[in-house]
Design a protein around this motif. Structure first.
Motif, PDB file in Angstrom:
ATOM      1  N   VAL A  96       3.752   2.348 -11.568  1.00 39.92           N
ATOM      2  CA  VAL A  96       3.220   3.428 -10.732  1.00 39.92           C
ATOM      3  C   VAL A  96       1.796   3.776 -11.160  1.00 39.92           C
ATOM      4  O   VAL A  96       0.912   3.980 -10.331  1.00 39.92           O
ATOM      5  N   GLY A  97       1.571   3.820 -12.462  1.00 42.45           N
ATOM      6  CA  GLY A  97       0.219   4.112 -12.957  1.00 42.45           C
ATOM      7  C   GLY A  97      -0.794   3.064 -12.524  1.00 42.45           C
ATOM      8  O   GLY A  97      -1.923   3.392 -12.153  1.00 42.45           O
ATOM      9  N   MET A  98      -0.411   1.803 -12.547  1.00 44.55           N
ATOM     10  CA  MET A  98      -1.308   0.729 -12.141  1.00 44.55           C
ATOM     11  C   MET A  98      -1.612   0.822 -10.644  1.00 44.55           C
ATOM     12  O   MET A  98      -2.753   0.653 -10.222  1.00 44.55           O
ATOM     13  N   VAL A  99      -0.598   1.092  -9.832  1.00 42.64           N
ATOM     14  CA  VAL A  99      -0.812   1.236  -8.384  1.00 42.64           C
ATOM     15  C   VAL A  99      -1.733   2.421  -8.111  1.00 42.64           C
ATOM     16  O   VAL A  99      -2.674   2.313  -7.314  1.00 42.64           O
ATOM     17  N   LEU A 100      -1.506   3.543  -8.763  1.00 40.65           N
ATOM     18  CA  LEU A 100      -2.373   4.705  -8.574  1.00 40.65           C
ATOM     19  C   LEU A 100      -3.803   4.420  -9.005  1.00 40.65           C
ATOM     20  O   LEU A 100      -4.757   4.839  -8.343  1.00 40.65           O
ATOM     21  N   PHE A 101      -3.974   3.690 -10.099  1.00 39.80           N
ATOM     22  CA  PHE A 101      -5.307   3.325 -10.563  1.00 39.80           C
ATOM     23  C   PHE A 101      -6.050   2.530  -9.495  1.00 39.80           C
ATOM     24  O   PHE A 101      -7.199   2.831  -9.170  1.00 39.80           O
ATOM     25  N   TRP A 102      -5.407   1.507  -8.942  1.00 40.31           N
ATOM     26  CA  TRP A 102      -6.078   0.680  -7.933  1.00 40.31           C
ATOM     27  C   TRP A 102      -6.318   1.451  -6.637  1.00 40.31           C
ATOM     28  O   TRP A 102      -7.349   1.273  -5.983  1.00 40.31           O
ATOM     29  N   VAL A 103      -5.389   2.307  -6.252  1.00 39.86           N
ATOM     30  CA  VAL A 103      -5.593   3.127  -5.052  1.00 39.86           C
ATOM     31  C   VAL A 103      -6.799   4.040  -5.236  1.00 39.86           C
ATOM     32  O   VAL A 103      -7.655   4.154  -4.347  1.00 39.86           O
ATOM     33  N   LEU A 104      -6.912   4.684  -6.373  1.00 43.45           N
ATOM     34  CA  LEU A 104      -8.050   5.561  -6.639  1.00 43.45           C
ATOM     35  C   LEU A 104      -9.353   4.781  -6.703  1.00 43.45           C
ATOM     36  O   LEU A 104     -10.383   5.226  -6.174  1.00 43.45           O
ATOM     37  N   LEU A 105      -9.345   3.617  -7.306  1.00 41.22           N
ATOM     38  CA  LEU A 105     -10.547   2.794  -7.401  1.00 41.22           C
ATOM     39  C   LEU A 105     -11.015   2.328  -6.023  1.00 41.22           C
ATOM     40  O   LEU A 105     -12.202   2.425  -5.687  1.00 41.22           O
ATOM     41  N   ILE A 106     -10.097   1.860  -5.194  1.00 35.79           N
ATOM     42  CA  ILE A 106     -10.455   1.405  -3.847  1.00 35.79           C
ATOM     43  C   ILE A 106     -10.912   2.577  -2.989  1.00 35.79           C
ATOM     44  O   ILE A 106     -11.887   2.458  -2.239  1.00 35.79           O
ATOM     45  N   THR A 107     -10.252   3.713  -3.095  1.00 35.77           N
ATOM     46  CA  THR A 107     -10.651   4.903  -2.333  1.00 35.77           C
ATOM     47  C   THR A 107     -12.060   5.346  -2.719  1.00 35.77           C
ATOM     48  O   THR A 107     -12.879   5.668  -1.856  1.00 35.77           O
ATOM     49  N   ALA A 108     -12.363   5.351  -4.001  1.00 37.68           N
ATOM     50  CA  ALA A 108     -13.705   5.732  -4.453  1.00 37.68           C
ATOM     51  C   ALA A 108     -14.756   4.763  -3.916  1.00 37.68           C
ATOM     52  O   ALA A 108     -15.836   5.182  -3.476  1.00 37.68           O
TER      53      ALA A 108
END
Length: 85
Positions: free
Chosen positions: A19-31
Motif C-alpha cells: 500500500v505504501g509503494m502504491v501511494l508513493f507512486w500515485v503521489l509522484l505521478i500526481t505531482a
C-alpha cells in the motif's frame, strides 16, 4: 527453537509495504501531472505584447465597421503604442 516468521515480514507487513509503494507512486505521478499542467497554463497566458496586438486589432475592426473615424483611430492607436495621446 527457531521460528522462521519471527525475523521476517508477516502478511500485514507485506500489505502495508505494498500500500505504501502504491501511494508513493500515485503521489509522484500526481505531482508530475500538476507540475506539467501549471507550466502549460503559464505558457498559455497572453503576454502584454500579445494583449496589445489584440487591442490594436479590435481598434482596427472598429474602424472597419465605421464605429470610429480615422482621426480617432490614429489618436487611440497612439495611446496604445506610446501611452500618451
Amino acid at each position: 527453537m527457531m521460528f522462521w516468521y519471527g525475523d521476517g515480514i508477516n502478511g500485514w507487513g507485506w500489505f502495508a509495504m505494498s500500500v505504501g509503494m502504491v501511494l508513493f507512486w500515485v503521489l509522484l505521478i500526481t505531482a508530475a501531472v500538476l507540475l506539467f499542467r501549471s507550466l502549460d497554463h503559464a505558457s498559455a497566458r497572453p503576454s502584454a505584447r500579445q494583449q496589445q496586438g489584440t487591442a490594436e486589432q479590435i481598434l482596427g475592426e472598429r474602424l472597419a465597421r465605421g464605429e470610429i473615424d480615422a482621426q480617432e483611430y490614429r489618436e487611440r492607436l497612439s495611446v496604445l503604442r506610446n501611452g500618451e495621446p
